[in-house]
Scaffold this motif. Structure first.
Motif, PDB file in Angstrom:
ATOM      1  N   VAL A 115      20.702 -32.422  72.412  1.00 29.68           N
ATOM      2  CA  VAL A 115      19.953 -33.461  72.195  1.00 29.68           C
ATOM      3  C   VAL A 115      18.962 -34.595  72.885  1.00 29.68           C
ATOM      4  N   ARG A 116      17.935 -35.101  71.931  1.00 27.75           N
ATOM      5  CA  ARG A 116      17.773 -35.844  72.842  1.00 27.75           C
ATOM      6  C   ARG A 116      17.514 -37.146  73.315  1.00 27.75           C
ATOM      7  N   SER A 117      18.830 -37.385  72.744  1.00 25.75           N
ATOM      8  CA  SER A 117      19.210 -38.675  72.553  1.00 25.75           C
ATOM      9  C   SER A 117      19.194 -39.083  73.894  1.00 25.75           C
ATOM     10  N   PRO A 118      19.078 -40.744  74.262  1.00 25.38           N
ATOM     11  CA  PRO A 118      19.001 -40.809  76.290  1.00 25.38           C
ATOM     12  C   PRO A 118      20.087 -41.045  75.970  1.00 25.38           C
ATOM     13  N   TYR A 119      21.025 -41.935  75.188  1.00 32.56           N
ATOM     14  CA  TYR A 119      22.510 -41.672  75.647  1.00 32.56           C
ATOM     15  C   TYR A 119      23.382 -41.073  75.969  1.00 32.56           C
ATOM     16  N   SER A 120      23.375 -39.765  74.698  1.00 30.22           N
ATOM     17  CA  SER A 120      23.885 -38.430  75.455  1.00 30.22           C
ATOM     18  C   SER A 120      22.691 -38.223  77.057  1.00 30.22           C
ATOM     19  N   LYS A 121      21.540 -38.091  77.398  1.00 26.80           N
ATOM     20  CA  LYS A 121      22.061 -37.912  77.886  1.00 26.80           C
ATOM     21  C   LYS A 121      21.561 -38.012  79.521  1.00 26.80           C
ATOM     22  N   ILE A 122      22.006 -39.513  79.715  1.00 24.31           N
ATOM     23  CA  ILE A 122      22.170 -40.075  80.851  1.00 24.31           C
ATOM     24  C   ILE A 122      24.316 -39.955  81.155  1.00 24.31           C
ATOM     25  N   GLY A 123      24.614 -39.890  79.790  1.00 23.47           N
ATOM     26  CA  GLY A 123      26.203 -39.629  79.555  1.00 23.47           C
ATOM     27  C   GLY A 123      26.673 -38.333  80.084  1.00 23.47           C
ATOM     28  N   ALA A 124      25.596 -37.235  79.607  1.00 24.54           N
ATOM     29  CA  ALA A 124      25.679 -35.792  80.727  1.00 24.54           C
ATOM     30  C   ALA A 124      25.029 -35.520  82.043  1.00 24.54           C
ATOM     31  N   GLN A 125      23.902 -36.067  82.702  1.00 22.11           N
ATOM     32  CA  GLN A 125      23.982 -36.848  83.988  1.00 22.11           C
ATOM     33  C   GLN A 125      25.164 -36.988  84.931  1.00 22.11           C
ATOM     34  N   ARG A 126      25.480 -38.369  83.894  1.00 19.06           N
ATOM     35  CA  ARG A 126      26.665 -39.094  84.863  1.00 19.06           C
ATOM     36  C   ARG A 126      28.140 -38.380  85.027  1.00 19.06           C
ATOM     37  N   GLU A 127      28.416 -37.315  83.917  1.00 21.90           N
ATOM     38  CA  GLU A 127      29.236 -36.640  84.119  1.00 21.90           C
ATOM     39  C   GLU A 127      29.102 -34.770  84.889  1.00 21.90           C
ATOM     40  N   ILE A 128      27.785 -34.422  85.098  1.00 25.29           N
ATOM     41  CA  ILE A 128      27.268 -33.775  86.261  1.00 25.29           C
ATOM     42  C   ILE A 128      27.782 -34.701  87.620  1.00 25.29           C
ATOM     43  N   ILE A 129      27.548 -36.240  87.842  1.00 26.32           N
ATOM     44  CA  ILE A 129      27.608 -36.273  88.899  1.00 26.32           C
ATOM     45  C   ILE A 129      29.364 -36.981  89.193  1.00 26.32           C
ATOM     46  N   GLN A 130      29.901 -36.957  87.743  1.00 28.60           N
ATOM     47  CA  GLN A 130      31.322 -36.587  88.160  1.00 28.60           C
ATOM     48  C   GLN A 130      32.046 -35.543  88.758  1.00 28.60           C
ATOM     49  N   MET A 131      31.080 -34.559  87.806  1.00 23.11           N
ATOM     50  CA  MET A 131      32.018 -32.945  88.347  1.00 23.11           C
ATOM     51  C   MET A 131      31.357 -32.828  90.188  1.00 23.11           C
TER      52      MET A 131
ATOM     53  N   VAL B 468      25.149 -28.945  90.245  1.00 28.75           N
ATOM     54  CA  VAL B 468      24.758 -30.106  89.789  1.00 28.75           C
ATOM     55  C   VAL B 468      23.001 -29.986  89.479  1.00 28.75           C
ATOM     56  N   PHE B 469      22.260 -28.892  89.886  1.00 25.53           N
ATOM     57  CA  PHE B 469      21.114 -28.612  90.038  1.00 25.53           C
ATOM     58  C   PHE B 469      20.927 -27.358  88.902  1.00 25.53           C
ATOM     59  N   TRP B 470      22.281 -26.885  88.725  1.00 25.40           N
ATOM     60  CA  TRP B 470      22.015 -25.742  87.634  1.00 25.40           C
ATOM     61  C   TRP B 470      22.099 -26.610  86.409  1.00 25.40           C
ATOM     62  N   ALA B 471      23.462 -26.631  86.170  1.00 33.01           N
ATOM     63  CA  ALA B 471      23.560 -27.528  85.231  1.00 33.01           C
ATOM     64  C   ALA B 471      22.160 -28.523  84.109  1.00 33.01           C
ATOM     65  N   LYS B 472      21.875 -28.875  85.120  1.00 36.68           N
ATOM     66  CA  LYS B 472      20.444 -29.946  84.394  1.00 36.68           C
ATOM     67  C   LYS B 472      19.637 -29.034  84.479  1.00 36.68           C
ATOM     68  N   TRP B 473      19.217 -28.412  85.037  1.00 34.55           N
ATOM     69  CA  TRP B 473      18.398 -27.170  84.512  1.00 34.55           C
ATOM     70  C   TRP B 473      18.711 -27.197  83.231  1.00 34.55           C
ATOM     71  N   ILE B 474      19.910 -25.937  83.125  1.00 31.14           N
ATOM     72  CA  ILE B 474      20.177 -25.698  81.819  1.00 31.14           C
ATOM     73  C   ILE B 474      20.119 -26.779  80.597  1.00 31.14           C
ATOM     74  N   GLY B 475      20.504 -27.268  81.052  1.00 30.40           N
ATOM     75  CA  GLY B 475      20.609 -28.902  80.160  1.00 30.40           C
ATOM     76  C   GLY B 475      18.726 -28.814  79.397  1.00 30.40           C
ATOM     77  N   ILE B 476      18.012 -28.993  80.358  1.00 29.14           N
ATOM     78  CA  ILE B 476      16.832 -29.527  80.318  1.00 29.14           C
ATOM     79  C   ILE B 476      16.286 -28.136  79.035  1.00 29.14           C
ATOM     80  N   ILE B 477      16.491 -26.889  79.198  1.00 28.44           N
ATOM     81  CA  ILE B 477      16.337 -25.970  78.817  1.00 28.44           C
ATOM     82  C   ILE B 477      16.939 -25.870  77.223  1.00 28.44           C
ATOM     83  N   LEU B 478      17.713 -25.950  77.461  1.00 28.45           N
ATOM     84  CA  LEU B 478      18.585 -26.228  76.118  1.00 28.45           C
ATOM     85  C   LEU B 478      18.466 -27.135  75.050  1.00 28.45           C
TER      86      LEU B 478
END
Lengths: 290, 651
Positions: A115-131, B468-478
Motif C-alpha cells: 500500500v502507498r501509505s507512509p506509515y505502513s511503509k515505514i513500519g515495513a522497513q523497520r520490520e525488515i531491520i528487526q528481522m 533485507v535487500f531482497w525484501a525491500k526490492w520486492i516490496g517496492i515492485i509489489l
C-alpha cells in the motif's frame, strides 16, 4: 522424515489438532497478557477472552481494502506461520523451521509495503531491520542445538539425555533477548505499536482492516504458541517444566514491555548483534571446543 | 565425439555466420537454430552420460591433425591480440600482464616437454551440469538479445548496426565455456579460460563509450592477473608432477610437494574470475554492458567458470588447511557482498552484489568440502544460474520499459508492466525464500558449516543481510498504485518467450529438486572419496542429510511447502476479482486526502496546505554504504588470501 504409513496418519492427526488448538492457546495467552498489563498500569483491563471477541468482531466488519492483494499477504503470513508450527510439532528440521517462519514474516512485510501509505511503509522497513537483528540469533540457536545433539531434527532434542539448557545457557539468554523483538514488544516495538496515537500510527498493520486484520491477529496467536514452543525445547524433559518456564518467560516479556520505552533501530541492531550474537557465539565456541 | 565437436565448434560457426550475415532476419533465424541445436547437444550429452555410467573419456590420439598444436597456436594468437589491445588502449599494464603470460607460456611449451594427457576430454556429472547451464541458459539469453539489442540500438542511434559483432562474441563465449568444462587438459582449459576473459572484455566494451572502455579495461586487467595465476599453477604442476591432466591432479596426494601451492594459485584464478572480494570491482563495472551481457556473465558463463574450477578441485584440497581458508574467502565474500547490497539503490548493482555473494557461498561450500557441502555447491550453481539469469533479463526489460534501473522508480510496476513484474517478483522470491532452491542451498551450507565457527557466523550474518535487500526490492515492485485499471504490456516476442522460458526453468528446478538431485548431483558426489561421514539424500519429497549410520540428522520436505505456496498463488486472482472497486479506499495520511489520482499521496496538513507524502526505502548507507565498507572489506579479503598463500607455501 522417512516415515511409514502409520506414522504418516499420526502426523496428519497431530497437525490437524495443532491447527485447531494452537489459536485457542495463543488467544488465551494474549488475553492474559492484556489483563496483566492492565493491572500493571493500574487499570482494570478487558476480559481474558477479549482477543477472541475482537477477532470475531473484525471478521464481521465491512470488507474494505486499500488494494486487491492485501488479503493474499495476510494469508501468506498465516499459512507459513502455521507451517512452521506444524514443523515444530512434527519434530522436523529446526533450521528450516526458522526459514519458513521468515517467509511468513516477509509476507506481512510485503503486505505492508503493497500500500502507498507512509506509515505502513515505514513500519515495513523497520520490520525488515528487526528481522535482520533477530535472524542471526535464531540461526545460531539452531547451531547450538546441533552441537549439543548432533542433529538438526527437533526429534533429537527429545531423545537427548539432558535438557538443552545445561549446554546452552547463553544461547537461551540470547533467545529471550530477541524474543522481545520477535513479539514486537517494547522497547523493540517500533515496526508497529500498541496504540494508534504514536508517530507510526499502527505501522505495519495501519492499512489492514476487518477480516484481514483478523487473519493477522490469529497469526500472532500461532506465532506466540510457536515461540513458547521454542522455549519449551530448552527444557524438553519433563514437558511440564518446559511449559512452566515458557510461561514465566512470557511474564518477564510483559514486565519488560511495561517498564521500557522504545529505542532506535540502530540501538536495537547493535544491541542484538553484539549482545545476542556475542552471547550465542560464546556459547557455541565453548561447545565447539568441548 | 561428434557431440563434443558440435558443442564447442557449432557456437563458433554460428558466431561466424552471425558476423557475416548483416541482414537481421537471417541472423535471427541462425540464432534460433543454434539455440535449438545447443539444446539438442545438451540432451545428447545427458543421454550419453547416463548410458556410459557417469564418465565419458575422449581420446584425440590418431586424429589426422594434432589439435594440441592448433590450441597452442590459437593461445599465442590470443595473447598477441590482448597485447595489441593493450597498445591500442595505451594501457601498459595490460601489455605487461599479457607478456608475462605469453613469454612463460612459450618457454614452457618449448623447454619443459611435459606430455599432454592422452584423454583430452573427460565429461562427468559436474561437467554435464555446466554443459546444461551453458547450452540452455546461454542460448535463451541470445534469443532475448534479439529483441533487446534492437531496442538498445534504437535508443543509442547507431548508423551501422553492431549486432553482428555482438552475436559473434556471444557465441564464441558459449563455445569456449563448453570447452572449458569438458576438457581434461589444464593447458586447454587455460586457453578457454583466456578466451572467456577476452570475450568478456569485448562485450563489456561493446557500447564503446568512455565508461564502458574504462570498466572493460579493469575487467581484463583483473582477469589477466587471474590468468597469470592459472599459468603459474600449470607450470608448477607440469614441472613438479609431469602431468597436465586434471584427473591426475585430483588423484594425487594433495599434501605432496608443490601441489598445494599450485592448487592455491588455481583457486586464486577462480577467485578473480568469480569476482570474489577483493576482485569484485570488475563485475560491478561490467554493468555498463547491454543487459544480455550482464545476464550471460552472471548466470551461466564467466563467473561460473571460476566457481566451476574451485568446485572441480575441491576434492583435491578437501580437509586441508587450504580448504578451510578457501571456505573463509568464500564466506567472507558472502557476508561482505550481502551487506553492501543493502545500501544499493541501483537494481543492477544489487543483483551484481548478490551474484558476488552467492558465488562466495558456492566457493565457501567447495572449501568446506564434505559430501553435503559439495552437493550444496553444485545445487547452488544450478539454482543461482537460472534465477539470476532470469532476474537480469527482467531488470533489462524493466529498464527498457520505464527508462530507469533505480529501485525507487519501480514503484507500482505491477500495474505498469504486470507480466514482467510478476515474473521478476517470483524470480526474487526464488533467491530468498523457502521452498525455492537457493534458500535450500543456504540451509545446506549452514548445516555443513557447523564445525567451522568462523565460516558459520559469516554465512549466518550474510543470510540475514540477504533478506533485507531482497525484501525491500520486492516490496517496492509489489506496491499497488491507486487506480484499478490494468495496462497491457507490449514486449517483443523474443523477449517474452525468453522470459517465460527462464521463468519455467526457475520453477521446474526448484519443484523438481528431487529428480534433479538424484539424476545429476547424487552420482557426482557419491563418486568422490572425501572421507567424511555425511551424506545427502533426495527422496520423500525433499532433501535429507544423513550420517554414517544412515540416521537422518536434518532435512526438509520442500515439495510439500510448494503445495502451500500453490494455494497462495491460486488465491491471488481470486481475491483480485473478489475485491469490488467501490470497497477500495485511499491509504491513511496525516490529514484529508486531496485527490484520488495515481499517486494518491497528497493530503491537507493542519496548516491547510497541500502536502505530498513521499516514502523511500531505507538504504542504511551510513552503516552499509559502499564508501564505508569497500576499502575495509578489500583489505580483509586481501589479508585472507595472503594468509592462504602463507599457509600453502609453508606446507
Amino acid at each position: 522424515m522417512m516415515i511409514t504409513d502409520n506414522a504418516l496418519l499420526n502426523n496428519i492427526i497431530l497437525a490437524v489438532v495443532t491447527i485447531i488448538v494452537a489459536p485457542f492457546l495463543g488467544g488465551l495467552l494474549s488475553g492474559i497478557d492484556r489483563k496483566i498489563s492492565a493491572r500493571m498500569q493500574n487499570r482494570f483491563g478487558p476480559p481474558i477472552f477479549q482477543p477472541f471477541f475482537d477477532v470475531f468482531k473484525l471478521l464481521g466488519k465491512e470488507r474494505i481494502a486499500v488494494n486487491q492483494t492485501q488479503m493474499v499477504y495476510a494469508f501468506g503470513y498465516l499459512f507459513f506461520a502455521v507451517a512452521s508450527l506444524i514443523m515444530l510439532v512434527l519434530k522436523q528440521d529446526l533450521l528450516m523451521l526458522m526459514f519458513v517462519l521468515a517467509f511468513s514474516n516477509v509476507s506481512i512485510i510485503m503486505g505492508a509495503m503493497s500500500v502507498r501509505s507512509p506509515y505502513s511503509k515505514i513500519g515495513a522497513q523497520r520490520e525488515i531491520i528487526q528481522m535482520m537483528s533477530y535472524e542471526p540469533v535464531l540461526l545460531l540457536m539452531v547451531v547450538g542445538v546441533y552441537l549439543t545433539t548432533k542433529s538438526f531434527m527437533i526429534d533429537s532434542i527429545f531423545t537427548h539425555g539432558q535438557p538443552l539448557l545445561y549446554n546452552l545457557p547463553l544461547v537461551f539468554l540470547a533467545f529471550i533477548f530477541i524474543l522481545t523483538i520477535k513479539l514486537r514488544k517494547s522497547p523493540f516495538d517500533f515496526s508497529t505499536s500498541h496504540h494508534g496515537h504514536q508517530e507510526l500510527i499502527k505501522g505495519l498493520t495501519t492499512e489492514f482492516s476487518g477480516p484481514q486484520l483478523a487473519v493477522i491477529e490469529v497469526t500472532h496467536w500461532y506465532e506466540l504458541v510457536l515461540l513458547m514452543g521454542l522455549i519449551v525445547l530448552f527444557f524438553a524433559k519433563p514437558l511440564w517444566v518446559g511449559i512452566l518456564i515458557a510461561l514465566v518467560c512470557y511474564f518477564i516479556e510483559m514486565v519488560i514491555d511495561n517498564i521500557s520505552a522504545r529505542v532506535t533501530w540502530k540501538w536495537m541492531l547493535k544491541a542484538s548483534w553484539i549482545v545476542g550474537i556475542g552471547a550465542a557465539m560464546t556459547n557455541i565456541i565453548w561447545l565447539y571446543l568441548k | 565425439m561428434v557431440a563434443l565437436a558440435v558443442a564447442i565448434l557449432l557456437p563458433a560457426l554460428s558466431a561466424l555466420l552471425c558476423y557475416l550475415i548483416k541482414k537481421a532476419p537471417a541472423r535471427n533465424i541462425i540464432i534460433v537454430c543454434s539455440t535449438l541445436i545447443m539444446f539438442a547437444v545438451a540432451g545428447v550429452f545427458t543421454s550419453l552420460l547416463f548410458k556410459s555410467g557417469g564418465k565419458i573419456s575422449i581420446d584425440l590420439e590418431g586424429l589426422p591433425l594434432d589439435i594440441g598444436w592448433i590450441v597452442k597456436i590459437l593461445d599465442l594468437l590470443l595473447m598477441i591480440y590482448v597485447i595489441y589491445i593493450g597498445f591500442k588502449l595505451k594501457k601498459s599494464l595490460i601489455v605487461l600482464l599479457a607478456s608475462l603470460q605469453l613469454i612463460p607460456l612459450v618457454l614452457f611449451e618449448v623447454f619443459a616437454g611435459v606430455h599432454e594427457p592422452a584423454t583430452a576430454f573427460v565429461i562427468d556429472y559436474l561437467s554435464l551440469v555446466m554443459i546444461l547451464l551453458v547450452s540452455i541458459i546461454g542460448p535463451i539469453i541470445s534469443v532475448f538479445a534479439i529483441g533487446y539489442m534492437k531496442e538498445h540500438e534504437h535508443h543509442s542511434h547507431l548508423k551501422v548496426s553492431r549486432q553482428p559483432r555482438f552475436f559473434l562474441i556471444i557465441f564464441v563465449f558459449l563455445g569456449a565455456m563448453n570447452g572449458l568444462v569438458m576438457t581434461n587438459n589444464l593447458l586447454w582449459m587455460y586457453f578457454f579460460w583466456e578466451v572467456t576473459t577476452l570475450c568478456s572484455f569485448l562485450l563489456i566494451a561493446h557500447d564503446g563509450n568512455a565508461e564502458s572502455i574504462k570498466n572493460a579495461t579493469r575487467a581484463i586487467l583483473i582477469n589477466l592477473f587471474g590468468g597469470m595465476a592459472f599459468l603459474a599453477a600449470i607450470i608448477i604442476i607440469g614441472l613438479a608432477m609431469h602431468t597436465l591432466s586434471v584427473e591426475d591432479i585430483l588423484n594425487a596426494n594433495s599434501a605432496a610437494g608443490l601441489l598445494p601451492l599450485a592448487l592455491g594459485l588455481l583457486c586464486l584464478a577462480g577467485f578473480t574470475k568469480s569476482a570474489q572480494f577483493p576482485f569484485q570491482s570488475w563485475l560491478l563495472g561490467a554493468m555498463v554492458a547491454p543487459t544480455p551481457v550482464s545476464a550471460l556473465l552472471h548466470s551461466s558463463t564467466m563467473v561460473k567458470a571460476g566457481v566451476y574450477l574451485v568446485v572441480r578441485l575441491a576434492p583435491a584440497f578437501n580437509g586441508t588447511v587450504l580448504g578451510k581458508l578457501v571456505a573463509v574467502v568464500g564466506g567472507f565474500t558472502f557476508v561482505a557482498g550481502s551487506a553492501i547490497a543493502i545500501s544499493q539503490s541501483n537494481g543492477k548493482r544489487v543483483l551484481a552484489y548478490s551474484t558476488i555473494a552467492n558465488l562466495g557461498l558456492i566457493i565457501c561450500c567447495a572449501g568446506i568440502g564434505s559430501y553435503v557441502a559439495i552437493g550444496a555447491a553444485v545445487l547452488l550453481m544450478i539454482f543461482h544460474a537460472v534465477s539470476k539469469g532470469l532476474l537480469f533479463l527482467c531488470v533489462g526489460t524493466i529498464e527498457q520499459g520505464i527508462g530507469s534501473r533505480n529501485i525507487e522508480d519501480m514503484q507500482g510496476l505491477v500495474k505498469k508492466m504486470p507480466f514482467t513484474a510478476v515474473i521478476t517478483v517470483i524470480g526474487m522470491i526464488s533467491m530468498l525464500l523457502p521452498p525455492f532452491g537457493v534458500l535450500l542451498t543456504k540451509w545446506l551450507a549452514i548445516e555443513s558449516a557447523v564445525n567451522l565457527p568462523l565460516v558459520l557466523i559469516m554465512i549466518i550474518i550474510g543470510s540475514a543481510c540477504t533478506v533485507v535487500f531482497w525484501a525491500k526490492w520486492i516490496g517496492i515492485i509489489l506496491t499497488m498504485p491507486y487506480e484499478t485499471e490494468h495496462k497491457t504490456e507490449e514486449l517483443s516476442f523474443s523477449v517474452k518467450s525468453a522470459l517465460s522460458f527462464m521463468f519455467l526453468g526457475v520453477l521446474a528446478a526448484s519443484i523438481g529438486i528431487v529428480p534433479l538431485f538424484n539424476s545429476l548431483i547424487a552420482p557426482y558426489i557419491t563418486a568422490l572419496s572425501l572421507g567424511d561421514n555425511t551424506a545427502l539424500i533426495a527422496g520423500n519429497g525433499g532433501i535429507w542429510l544423513a550420517n554414517i549410520n544412515n540416521a537422518v540428522y536434518g532435512g526438509f520436505a520442500s515439495v510439500l511447502l510448494f503445495i502451500v505456496l500453490l494455494v497462495l498463488i491460486i488465491a491471488i486472482p481470486y481475491f483480485m476479482r473478489r475485491t469490488r472497486p467501490e470497497s477500495i479506499r485511499p491509504p491513511y495520511l496525516c490529514g484529508e486526502n486531496i485527490n484520488n489520482d495515481v499517486k494518491g499521496l497528497e493530503f491537507t496538513s493542519p496548516l491547510e496546505k497541500a502536502e505530498q507524502a513521499v516514502v523511500r526505502n531505507y538504504y542504511l548507507a551510513g552503516a552499509f554504504g559502499e564508501d564505508k565498507l569497500t576499502l575495509w572489506t578489500n583489505l580483509v579479503a586481501g589479508a585472507i588470501i595472503l594468509i592462504m598463500f602463507g599457509v600453502v607455501i609453508i606446507l
